[in-house]
Design an enzyme around this catalytic site. Structure first.
Site, mmCIF file in Angstrom:
data_model
loop_
_atom_site.group_PDB
_atom_site.id
_atom_site.type_symbol
_atom_site.label_atom_id
_atom_site.label_comp_id
_atom_site.label_asym_id
_atom_site.label_seq_id
_atom_site.Cartn_x
_atom_site.Cartn_y
_atom_site.Cartn_z
ATOM 1 N N ASP A 99 0.852 -1.192 0.000
ATOM 2 C CA ASP A 99 0.000 0.000 0.000
ATOM 3 C C ASP A 99 0.888 1.243 0.000
ATOM 4 O O ASP A 99 1.491 1.595 1.008
ATOM 5 C CB ASP A 99 -0.910 -0.005 1.232
ATOM 6 N N LYS A 173 -7.027 3.487 -2.539
ATOM 7 C CA LYS A 173 -7.310 3.372 -1.106
ATOM 8 C C LYS A 173 -7.502 4.760 -0.514
ATOM 9 O O LYS A 173 -6.806 5.706 -0.889
ATOM 10 C CB LYS A 173 -6.145 2.638 -0.424
ATOM 11 N N LYS A 207 -10.347 0.381 -1.674
ATOM 12 C CA LYS A 207 -10.203 -0.033 -0.279
ATOM 13 C C LYS A 207 -10.529 1.145 0.623
ATOM 14 O O LYS A 207 -9.979 2.241 0.456
ATOM 15 C CB LYS A 207 -8.779 -0.507 -0.005
#
Length: 247
Positions: A99, A173, A207
């Site tokens: 990430d 995300k 996400k």
């Protein structure tokens, strides 16, 4: 629906941030991983230094839980080369998901070419290793228009420079969970920001992270279209209890 399959059980505080010893931090990570194995969460998200311990625990338990880590965390202002080096080491440790905090400051300042460069170079490294990459845009630092524009920029850069088959493994995300806001405003995912991201990221998945702490909130995020939820409250969400932590 099995909500545990959407949850990424997360612990990303350093010892200094949590005001605890390094030994206690490691113990906390071990408990996190064991809970993830027990409850069959999708993934555990830990700092890079704990990847090997997490992988070993999961392997010993013959579990399918994935291990993720963060890159360029949490400010995102690391150079592309620094992010690549950090990611290479994580990949060597066989991490499953990486990430990356996108350089949202560069985006805000209008340096779009820099942002495109890091998206392309970092995504290539991760996808060449057949790993999943997620781009954290830090929604609390952005206006709604900026959230839309940056989400589309990631989407379009991926679809232009990579085979469409990679899209399912490149997420957008919402948040690090560490951004400092004013006036106690949310520093993570909100229903409004997630709706914007889902609409503008497709076919890339989304996400939600930061601030998802109840079963009801997690369920609504899934209804909005997210396929992963990063939270330090995974066990309590599963048990339909409330946690008042910051992530």
């Amino acid at each position: 629906m099995k909500i545990n399959e959407f949850l990424e059980s997360t612990y990303l505080k350093t010892s200094a941030q949590a005001n605890i010893t390094d030994t206690k931090t490691l113990q906390t990570v071990i408990i996190l991983v064991k809970e993830a194995i027990e409850h069959r969460f999708k993934l555990v998200m830990v700092r890079p230094k704990f990847i090997l311990q997490a992988k070993q625990l999961i392997s010993t338990a013959n579990s399918d839980v994935l291990v993720g880590t963060v890159i360029g965390f949490h400010e995102g202002t690391y150079t592309v080369q620094q992010k690549l080096e950090e990611a290479k080491l994580a990949i060597q440790h066989d991490v499953d998901d990486l990430d990356f905090v996108i350089n949202y400051q560069a985006f805000i300042e209008g340096n779009i070419e820099m942002v495109k460069k890091e998206i392309c170079e970092c995504t290539k490294l991760v996808r060449d290793a057949q790993k999943t990459i997620k781009w954290i845009i830090e929604v609390a630092a952005l206006t709604n228009d900026q959230i839309i524009t940056l989400t589309r920029l990631i989407r379009d850069t991926i679809l232009t420079n990579f085979d469409p088959k990679h899209a399912a493994c490149v997420y957008v995300k919402s948040s690090t969970g560490f951004f400092k806001t004013k006036d106690n405003k949310p520093n993570g995912a909100t229903f409004e920001t997630i709706a914007l991201m889902v609409k503008n990221a497709a076919p890339l998945p989304v996400k939600a992270a930061g601030g998802v702490r109840t079963y009801e909130d997690a369920l609504k995020m899934i209804t909005l279209g997210v396929t992963r939820i990063g939270t330090s409250s995974a066990k309590m969400i599963l048990q339909k209890q409330k946690n008042n932590t910051n992530y």
